[in-house]
Motif scaffolding. Structure first.
Motif, mmCIF file in Angstrom:
data_model
loop_
_atom_site.group_PDB
_atom_site.id
_atom_site.type_symbol
_atom_site.label_atom_id
_atom_site.label_comp_id
_atom_site.label_asym_id
_atom_site.label_seq_id
_atom_site.Cartn_x
_atom_site.Cartn_y
_atom_site.Cartn_z
ATOM 1 N N LEU A 15 105.038 3.142 68.864
ATOM 2 C CA LEU A 15 106.287 3.714 68.402
ATOM 3 C C LEU A 15 106.138 5.205 68.223
ATOM 4 C CD1 LEU A 15 107.128 3.595 64.713
ATOM 5 C CD2 LEU A 15 104.953 2.673 65.403
ATOM 6 N N SER A 16 107.275 5.879 68.247
ATOM 7 C CA SER A 16 107.314 7.314 67.983
ATOM 8 C C SER A 16 107.915 7.516 66.604
ATOM 9 C CB SER A 16 108.171 8.037 69.030
ATOM 10 O OG SER A 16 107.574 7.947 70.292
ATOM 11 N N LEU A 17 107.274 8.328 65.813
ATOM 12 C CA LEU A 17 107.795 8.715 64.508
ATOM 13 C C LEU A 17 108.329 10.131 64.616
ATOM 14 C CD1 LEU A 17 104.975 7.519 62.083
ATOM 15 C CD2 LEU A 17 107.234 6.531 62.347
ATOM 16 N N GLU A 18 109.509 10.351 64.056
ATOM 17 C CA GLU A 18 110.071 11.696 64.057
ATOM 18 C C GLU A 18 110.654 11.994 62.690
ATOM 19 O OE1 GLU A 18 113.187 14.610 66.407
ATOM 20 O OE2 GLU A 18 112.965 12.540 67.055
ATOM 21 N N ALA A 19 110.247 13.114 62.130
ATOM 22 C CA ALA A 19 110.788 13.583 60.862
ATOM 23 C C ALA A 19 111.585 14.846 61.142
ATOM 24 C CB ALA A 19 109.666 13.878 59.875
ATOM 25 N N SER A 20 112.853 14.842 60.732
ATOM 26 C CA SER A 20 113.696 16.019 60.917
ATOM 27 C C SER A 20 114.788 16.015 59.862
ATOM 28 C CB SER A 20 114.309 16.057 62.317
ATOM 29 O OG SER A 20 115.117 14.932 62.537
ATOM 30 N N GLY A 21 115.054 17.176 59.307
ATOM 31 C CA GLY A 21 116.075 17.256 58.270
ATOM 32 C C GLY A 21 115.740 16.348 57.103
ATOM 33 N N LYS A 22 116.597 15.352 56.871
ATOM 34 C CA LYS A 22 116.384 14.388 55.781
ATOM 35 C C LYS A 22 116.205 12.985 56.329
ATOM 36 C CE LYS A 22 118.965 17.053 52.434
ATOM 37 N NZ LYS A 22 120.041 17.055 51.455
ATOM 38 N N LYS A 52 107.542 21.421 57.098
ATOM 39 C CA LYS A 52 107.125 22.815 57.202
ATOM 40 C C LYS A 52 107.731 23.466 58.442
ATOM 41 C CE LYS A 52 102.945 22.274 54.542
ATOM 42 N NZ LYS A 52 101.517 22.363 54.462
ATOM 43 N N SER A 53 108.132 22.632 59.407
ATOM 44 C CA SER A 53 108.839 23.134 60.586
ATOM 45 C C SER A 53 110.123 22.323 60.719
ATOM 46 C CB SER A 53 107.956 22.980 61.838
ATOM 47 O OG SER A 53 107.669 21.620 62.070
ATOM 48 N N LYS A 54 110.928 22.613 61.740
ATOM 49 C CA LYS A 54 112.218 21.929 61.891
ATOM 50 C C LYS A 54 112.071 20.430 62.069
ATOM 51 C CE LYS A 54 114.886 25.757 63.616
ATOM 52 N NZ LYS A 54 115.782 26.238 64.636
ATOM 53 N N ASN A 55 111.055 20.015 62.818
ATOM 54 C CA ASN A 55 110.819 18.587 62.982
ATOM 55 C C ASN A 55 109.380 18.345 63.417
ATOM 56 O OD1 ASN A 55 110.812 19.325 65.660
ATOM 57 N ND2 ASN A 55 112.521 18.058 66.258
ATOM 58 N N ALA A 56 108.973 17.088 63.313
ATOM 59 C CA ALA A 56 107.638 16.667 63.740
ATOM 60 C C ALA A 56 107.811 15.338 64.464
ATOM 61 C CB ALA A 56 106.718 16.510 62.541
ATOM 62 N N ARG A 57 107.095 15.176 65.583
ATOM 63 C CA ARG A 57 107.211 13.940 66.366
ATOM 64 C C ARG A 57 105.867 13.621 67.007
ATOM 65 N NH1 ARG A 57 111.245 10.814 68.679
ATOM 66 N NH2 ARG A 57 110.687 9.822 70.632
ATOM 67 N N ALA A 58 105.487 12.338 66.921
ATOM 68 C CA ALA A 58 104.267 11.866 67.567
ATOM 69 C C ALA A 58 104.382 10.361 67.762
ATOM 70 C CB ALA A 58 103.041 12.211 66.725
ATOM 71 N N SER A 59 103.648 9.836 68.747
ATOM 72 C CA SER A 59 103.638 8.400 69.051
ATOM 73 C C SER A 59 102.310 7.795 68.626
ATOM 74 C CB SER A 59 103.840 8.177 70.550
ATOM 75 O OG SER A 59 105.110 8.640 70.941
ATOM 76 N N PHE A 60 102.385 6.548 68.126
ATOM 77 C CA PHE A 60 101.194 5.886 67.610
ATOM 78 C C PHE A 60 101.166 4.421 68.014
ATOM 79 C CE2 PHE A 60 102.278 9.292 64.712
ATOM 80 C CZ PHE A 60 101.084 9.979 64.644
ATOM 81 N N SER A 84 103.551 17.264 64.760
ATOM 82 C CA SER A 84 103.791 16.954 66.169
ATOM 83 C C SER A 84 102.488 16.838 66.940
ATOM 84 C CB SER A 84 104.671 18.030 66.815
ATOM 85 O OG SER A 84 105.976 17.960 66.285
ATOM 86 N N ASP A 85 102.320 15.698 67.607
ATOM 87 C CA ASP A 85 101.173 15.406 68.470
ATOM 88 C C ASP A 85 99.821 15.630 67.794
ATOM 89 O OD1 ASP A 85 102.835 14.633 70.605
ATOM 90 O OD2 ASP A 85 103.154 16.729 71.123
ATOM 91 N N TYR A 102 93.478 8.016 58.804
ATOM 92 C CA TYR A 102 93.934 8.935 59.846
ATOM 93 C C TYR A 102 94.059 8.130 61.137
ATOM 94 C CZ TYR A 102 92.628 12.749 56.732
ATOM 95 O OH TYR A 102 92.539 13.598 55.661
ATOM 96 N N LEU A 103 95.127 8.379 61.876
ATOM 97 C CA LEU A 103 95.330 7.699 63.151
ATOM 98 C C LEU A 103 95.714 8.733 64.215
ATOM 99 C CD1 LEU A 103 95.503 5.069 64.787
ATOM 100 C CD2 LEU A 103 97.893 4.892 64.044
ATOM 101 N N ALA A 104 94.935 8.767 65.282
ATOM 102 C CA ALA A 104 95.209 9.700 66.370
ATOM 103 C C ALA A 104 96.479 9.293 67.102
ATOM 104 C CB ALA A 104 94.035 9.747 67.340
#
Length: 110
Positions: A15-22, A52-60, A84-85, A102-104
């Motif tokens: 899955l991809s997790l993305e944090a942005s805004g709220k 800390k930035s506009k958004n963060a996204r990574a897949s795990f 991100s990544d 921690y998970l890469a």
């Protein structure tokens, strides 16, 4: 978090997790279907979301994330640190012990 991961497992193995805004979004794409779970910062599921930035996204890997949060009681707070990544950091307390994992991220092959 556990329920969202369980639902995502019905569609794909990552899955991809993305944090942005709220919003914290679980985005899952399988061969025959897609699933997008959006969790708003309203206090019921997400108590705090700091960016800390506009958004963060990574897949795990979904299996590894499920294994990481499996031991956490449903009433405990799970802290996730996402960039991100970059590897995700997951923290929670269980019976007086502080656990940190921690998970890469999963890298897409070109």
């Amino acid at each position: 978090i556990k329920e969202s991961l369980k639902d995502a497992g019905l569609v794909s193995s990552y899955l991809s997790l993305e944090a942005s805004g709220k919003t914290l979004t679980f985005d899952v794409k399988g061969d025959s279907s897609k699933l997008k779970i959006e969790n708003e910062k309203d206090g019921s599921i997400i108590r705090e979301l700091n960016l800390k930035s506009k958004n963060a996204r990574a897949s795990f890997s979904l299996q590894y994330l499920e294994n990481i949060v499996k031991a956490c009681p449903d009433t405990n707070i799970v802290k996730m640190y996402l960039k991100s990544d970059m590897p995700i950091k997951v923290e929670y307390k269980i019976e007086g012990a502080d656990l940190t994992y921690y998970l890469a991220p999963r890298k897409e092959e070109d």
